[in-house]
Design a protein around this motif. Structure first.
Motif, mmCIF file in Angstrom:
data_model
loop_
_atom_site.group_PDB
_atom_site.id
_atom_site.type_symbol
_atom_site.label_atom_id
_atom_site.label_comp_id
_atom_site.label_asym_id
_atom_site.label_seq_id
_atom_site.Cartn_x
_atom_site.Cartn_y
_atom_site.Cartn_z
ATOM 1 N N GLU A 85 -28.822 11.067 61.147
ATOM 2 C CA GLU A 85 -27.746 10.395 60.037
ATOM 3 C C GLU A 85 -26.794 9.748 60.861
ATOM 4 O OE1 GLU A 85 -25.932 14.741 59.592
ATOM 5 O OE2 GLU A 85 -27.867 14.947 58.636
ATOM 6 N N ALA A 86 -26.529 10.493 62.591
ATOM 7 C CA ALA A 86 -25.717 8.662 63.058
ATOM 8 C C ALA A 86 -26.272 7.699 62.958
ATOM 9 C CB ALA A 86 -24.734 9.248 64.478
ATOM 10 N N SER A 89 -25.868 6.026 59.508
ATOM 11 C CA SER A 89 -24.794 5.797 58.666
ATOM 12 C C SER A 89 -24.185 3.710 59.730
ATOM 13 C CB SER A 89 -23.585 6.704 59.206
ATOM 14 O OG SER A 89 -22.087 6.093 59.318
ATOM 15 N N ASN A 92 -26.289 1.638 57.631
ATOM 16 C CA ASN A 92 -26.264 1.475 56.250
ATOM 17 C C ASN A 92 -24.351 0.637 56.197
ATOM 18 O OD1 ASN A 92 -27.578 2.360 54.575
ATOM 19 N ND2 ASN A 92 -26.653 4.337 55.044
ATOM 20 N N ALA A 93 -23.078 0.179 57.432
ATOM 21 C CA ALA A 93 -22.347 0.072 57.649
ATOM 22 C C ALA A 93 -22.852 -1.534 57.721
ATOM 23 C CB ALA A 93 -21.566 0.564 59.616
ATOM 24 N N ALA A 110 -16.639 0.430 59.389
ATOM 25 C CA ALA A 110 -17.259 0.499 59.237
ATOM 26 C C ALA A 110 -18.203 1.091 60.431
ATOM 27 C CB ALA A 110 -18.052 0.678 57.606
ATOM 28 N N GLY A 114 -19.618 3.723 62.754
ATOM 29 C CA GLY A 114 -20.568 3.498 63.402
ATOM 30 C C GLY A 114 -21.022 4.015 64.762
ATOM 31 N N ASN A 117 -19.653 6.923 65.706
ATOM 32 C CA ASN A 117 -21.371 8.111 65.594
ATOM 33 C C ASN A 117 -22.227 8.401 66.654
ATOM 34 O OD1 ASN A 117 -18.620 9.209 63.967
ATOM 35 N ND2 ASN A 117 -19.750 8.230 62.084
#
Length: 212
Positions: A85-86, A89, A92-93, A110, A114, A117
């Protein structure tokens, strides 16, 4: 969810060109193998003759450690999905629009989040794994001596999990600009590795002494 895949399907995904699962997920799985092996040692200890001869406090320690190991199985398996998930993320940023000034600012924020995370997830995995290490030492000391080698394997696996997690922290530190923050995280990583190595060496000596 990665933790719900069959071993064959997980290995297939890990071998493929998919971005998830990756090294962080594999590290979490290795950690879970270490905790489950520790649980196995205690499950093969409780109720045996040597266990029945323990003092009350030692029996309670073994029982408590078994519960802890079973709890950590779930904790570390959760990190298999948290890592993916991290990573996604962060990816996607990078895909956010980057033309207008406002878009650039949103994208930068973002990406920064990201990276935060992406490095905090393996750092937390390393920290949780380090917390578990004393349970392996207990397994080496009080566990069924017929499976003491399994306690040793658990120690090696947990150390591999921690080393691998720290590696994933460091690669994501490349996205952190503040030198003070980078220095603090690097120092924490060094502390974790140093303590983990100390535990590993202790477990190895305990196992070796029995096997001689």
């Amino acid at each position: 969810m990665q933790k719900n895949l069959t071993i064959e399907n997980y290995i297939g995904d890990l071998s493929s060109n998919k971005s998830v699962p990756g090294g962080g997920s594999a590290a979490a799985l290795v950690g879970a193998l270490a905790t489950s092996l520790t649980a196995m040692v205690f499950n093969l200890t409780v109720g045996k003759k040597a266990y029945e001869e323990f003092e009350k406090e030692n029996k309670e320690m073994v029982d408590k450690t078994l519960e802890e190991a079973l709890k950590y199985n779930d904790i570390l398996l959760e990190f298999m999905d948290k890592d993916g998930e991290a990573f996604l993320s962060l990816m996607n940023a990078f895909k956010l629009p980057n033309t207008l000034e406002e878009e650039k600012n949103i994208r930068k924020a973002a990406i920064d989040k990201g990276y935060e995370n992406a490095l905090n997830t393996p750092l937390k995995l390393a920290e949780e794994s380090l917390k578990f290490y004393p349970n392996i030492i207990t397994a080496c000391k009080y566990g069924n001596k017929n499976v003491i080698s399994d306690a040793g394997v658990a120690s090696y696996l947990l150390y591999a999990c921690i080393e691998s997690s720290i590696l994933n922290v460091k690669i994501n530190l490349n996205g952190v600009k503040e030198e003070k923050v980078k220095s603090e995280i690097n120092n924490r990583c060094a502390e974790i590795l140093s303590k983990a190595l100390e535990y590993k060496n202790t477990a190895e000596k305990m196992v070796d002494q029995f096997l001689k």
